[in-house]
Design a protein around this motif. Structure first.
Motif, PDB file in Angstrom:
ATOM      1  N   LYS A   1      -1.552  -1.662  -5.671  1.00  0.00           N
ATOM      2  CA  LYS A   1      -1.734  -3.063  -5.293  1.00  0.00           C
ATOM      3  C   LYS A   1      -0.654  -3.901  -5.954  1.00  0.00           C
ATOM      4  CE  LYS A   1      -4.801  -4.594  -9.056  1.00  0.00           C
ATOM      5  NZ  LYS A   1      -4.734  -3.423  -9.947  1.00  0.00           N
TER       6      LYS A   1
ATOM      7  N   LYS B   1     -14.558  -0.762  -8.106  1.00  0.00           N
ATOM      8  CA  LYS B   1     -13.249  -0.202  -7.790  1.00  0.00           C
ATOM      9  C   LYS B   1     -12.935  -0.481  -6.322  1.00  0.00           C
ATOM     10  CE  LYS B   1     -15.362   4.345  -6.887  1.00  0.00           C
ATOM     11  NZ  LYS B   1     -15.424   5.760  -7.303  1.00  0.00           N
TER      12      LYS B   1
ATOM     13  N   CYS C   1      -7.464   0.286  -6.607  1.00  0.00           N
ATOM     14  CA  CYS C   1      -7.825  -0.407  -7.854  1.00  0.00           C
ATOM     15  C   CYS C   1      -8.810   0.467  -8.600  1.00  0.00           C
ATOM     16  CB  CYS C   1      -8.436  -1.771  -7.550  1.00  0.00           C
ATOM     17  SG  CYS C   1      -8.855  -2.721  -9.017  1.00  0.00           S
TER      18      CYS C   1
ATOM     19  N   ASP D   1      -2.366   1.428 -10.154  1.00  0.00           N
ATOM     20  CA  ASP D   1      -3.081   0.952  -8.966  1.00  0.00           C
ATOM     21  C   ASP D   1      -2.114   0.653  -7.826  1.00  0.00           C
ATOM     22  OD1 ASP D   1      -5.374   1.093 -10.478  1.00  0.00           O
ATOM     23  OD2 ASP D   1      -5.529  -1.078 -10.813  1.00  0.00           O
TER      24      ASP D   1
ATOM     25  N   TYR E   1      -2.976  -5.252  -1.036  1.00  0.00           N
ATOM     26  CA  TYR E   1      -3.017  -3.796  -1.021  1.00  0.00           C
ATOM     27  C   TYR E   1      -2.218  -3.332   0.201  1.00  0.00           C
ATOM     28  CZ  TYR E   1      -7.029  -4.675  -4.098  1.00  0.00           C
ATOM     29  OH  TYR E   1      -7.858  -5.117  -5.105  1.00  0.00           O
TER      30      TYR E   1
END
Length: 309
Positions: free
Chosen positions: A103, A255, A195, A101, A180
């Motif tokens: 993030k 998501k 995500c 991901d 993010y």
């Protein structure tokens, strides 16, 4: 389909208690949202936008530091609370079939006095701000759980009695500050998201977001965009609550998408993942055997293996 917005003022954090009439009204609205969609916005919860902004501000200052200043606080650095701490970019895959991901996160799990916290000049007040917000979210989540028990005609102690250890090393409840960073769409991997699609693990989640980007899957299987409503908290059902309620409340997959090409904006959110106490055994509250009993702490550990494996 729209995610309902419920006015929670009657049982917000500024209120000492709620009348039976008010509780009945709240329960009716919350039940409809959670049974039909699995998500509900609560406005006038008692947690203000100013409080949220304060946590996001100190979190952003932490994330924008060089990695070498964040690394001493990385997740798995704390023996008694391995989920506490910093999660670096791409090190977590909430959908294990996708790349890591895009993030970063800081997980506040343990409030034990021996836990080491970021304390550089750039993040002055980090510990106090995070722990204060943790306690505010804890109080709100217990009120939401009480309303949910009322929705199902249950004694509130059915839920509340197994969330007594939130904030200790015997409970996995986590305040997660998420960041993010800007995305270069030319360098992302195939299938990569900010995500990946997933369902949450525990009882419920409280989510505060700075901008749109979250998508929620409907019962028909399509993903819809969840709006960003300043001052409101988005509450969703998590996996153990679905088991607990024999599917009366359903844990919904969701998501966070990549931003459109050329969009260099950042995104932040605060997620308070509410977990039952580690030793709590979750069984179907209707007495059925639709799901086998499971110990909350063991279930959480198994789910982490999928995310970090």
């Amino acid at each position: 389909m729209l995610i309902p917005v419920v006015d929670f003022a009657a049982y917000g954090l500024s209120r000492r208690d709620v009348t039976d009439e008010q509780l009945n009204g709240l329960s009716k609205e919350v039940k409809a949202a959670l049974e039909e969609i699995g998500f509900v916005f609560l406005k006038n919860s008692g947690i203000t936008q100013e409080e949220v902004d304060r946590v996001m501000d100190v979190s952003r200052r932490f994330f924008q530091q060089p990695d070498e200043l964040k690394r001493p606080f990385r997740r798995n650095s704390f023996a008694d609370s391995p989920n506490h701490g910093w999660v670096s970019l791409e090190s977590e895959r909430l959908n294990p079939r996708r790349p890591g991901d895009l993030k970063e996160a800081f997980n506040t799990v343990s409030l034990h006095p021996d836990i080491k916290w970021p304390s550089s000049e750039a993040v002055t007040g980090f510990q106090e701000i995070q722990t204060s917000f943790f306690h505010r979210c804890k109080e709100l989540s217990l009120r939401v759980l009480r309303v949910m028990a009322h929705c199902l005609g249950l004694d509130p102690d059915v839920f509340l009695s197994v969330h007594r250890l939130i904030g200790t090393d015997e409970n996995g409840t986590t305040l997660r500050s998420l960041y993010y960073p800007p995305v270069n769409s030319e360098k992302t991997k195939e299938g990569q998201l900010r995500c990946g699609e997933h369902s949450d693990y525990g009882s419920i989640t409280l989510l505060f977001q700075s901008s749109e980007g979250l998508q929620v899957r409907t019962r028909s299987g399509e993903f819809i965009c969840a709006p960003c409503i300043p001052g409101a908290v988005l509450v969703n059902i998590a996996d153990l609550m679905q088991r607990w309620t024999s599917d009366r409340f359903v844990s919904v997959r969701h998501k966070v998408l990549l931003p459109p090409a050329g969009d260099s904006s950042t995104r932040q959110s605060l997620a308070f993942f509410v977990q039952p106490d580690d030793e709590a055994v979750i069984t179907c509250c209707d007495g059925s055997s639709k799901y086998p009993p499971v110990k909350a702490g063991e279930y959480l550990t198994e789910r982490f293996k999928d995310s970090y494996g």
